[in-house]
Every structure is written in C-alpha cells, then in structure tokens.
Design a protein around this motif. Sequence first.
Motif, PDB file in Angstrom:
ATOM      1  N   THR A 166       0.821  -1.211   0.000  1.00 59.74           N
ATOM      2  CA  THR A 166       0.000   0.000   0.000  1.00 59.74           C
ATOM      3  C   THR A 166       0.858   1.266   0.000  1.00 59.74           C
ATOM      4  OG1 THR A 166      -0.144  -0.078   2.409  1.00 59.74           O
ATOM      5  CG2 THR A 166      -1.931  -1.108   1.166  1.00 59.74           C
ATOM      6  N   TYR A 200       0.168   5.594   0.626  1.00 60.25           N
ATOM      7  CA  TYR A 200      -0.784   6.601   1.065  1.00 60.25           C
ATOM      8  C   TYR A 200      -0.218   7.999   0.894  1.00 60.25           C
ATOM      9  CZ  TYR A 200      -3.203   2.761   3.466  1.00 60.25           C
ATOM     10  OH  TYR A 200      -3.867   1.599   3.757  1.00 60.25           O
ATOM     11  N   LYS A 260      -2.162   9.355   5.966  1.00 57.47           N
ATOM     12  CA  LYS A 260      -1.475   8.262   6.658  1.00 57.47           C
ATOM     13  C   LYS A 260      -1.919   8.185   8.119  1.00 57.47           C
ATOM     14  CE  LYS A 260       2.777   7.958   3.950  1.00 57.47           C
ATOM     15  NZ  LYS A 260       4.238   8.266   3.917  1.00 57.47           N
ATOM     16  N   THR A 302      -7.356   3.596   5.441  1.00 58.83           N
ATOM     17  CA  THR A 302      -6.851   2.256   5.153  1.00 58.83           C
ATOM     18  C   THR A 302      -7.481   1.743   3.866  1.00 58.83           C
ATOM     19  OG1 THR A 302      -6.606   1.761   7.520  1.00 58.83           O
ATOM     20  CG2 THR A 302      -6.590  -0.100   5.987  1.00 58.83           C
ATOM     21  N   SER A 360      -7.975  -1.430   1.183  1.00 60.71           N
ATOM     22  CA  SER A 360      -7.948  -2.886   1.171  1.00 60.71           C
ATOM     23  C   SER A 360      -8.579  -3.380  -0.130  1.00 60.71           C
ATOM     24  CB  SER A 360      -8.706  -3.455   2.372  1.00 60.71           C
ATOM     25  OG  SER A 360     -10.064  -3.051   2.356  1.00 60.71           O
TER      26      SER A 360
END
Length: 112
Positions: free
Chosen positions: A57, A59, A64, A68, A70
């Motif tokens: 991942t 960011y 940050k 999140t 996914s």
Amino acid sequence: QVHLVESGGGLVQPGGSLSVSCKASGFNFRINTVGWYRQAPGKQREMVAQITSDGSTTYADSVKGRFTISRDNVRRKVSLQMNSLRPDDTAVYYCVKPPDSWGQGTQVTVSS
C-alpha cells in the motif's frame, strides 16, 4: 472495457468515519494495482491511496494513519476506510485503475 463503480460516501461530521468501495470489472483485477484519488473544489486531483496486486500500500502523507485501503480479489472490490475525517478531506473520491481508468466518483463531505 474497464468499469469501476463507487459506492458509499456521504456526509459525516469532523472526527467521524466513512467507507467507500469500488466494484471493478472488465480487466484482470487480481494482477492490477488499484487505488483511490480525490478532487476537492478548486484543487487538482490527488492520489489518496493505492494497493498493488501483492497487497503493498501507498498513502498520501495527509491521510497516513487515518485511512486504510484494502482489496478483495474474489469480489473484485477495493475499499477505503476513512477515520478521523477532517473538513479538508471533503472531495469527490474516485476509484482508479492506473494509469487512466476512472470511476464516476462519489462525494464525501466532512462538515458539522
């Protein structure tokens, strides 16, 4: 043909949480990087988060620790969980298959 359909979004108070999801079709989802960009009023689009085929991942510094990303390769979905939302997170959020496939976008508004 690549097709990206966002869902979720809406209005949330500062400090709240929200999740947006994207259903993908028309390409081999499992082997591709996908991600989220956003565009706030009067500003350029910016990368929010990306996730590679192996789950790595990336960011933006501004999200940050709060957001999140996914992915679910079986359901061909990529999601963005957004916590501790701030007014400057207000934007249209776009699901993206780099370099040039974009969804229609979903509005996220953070306001009291």
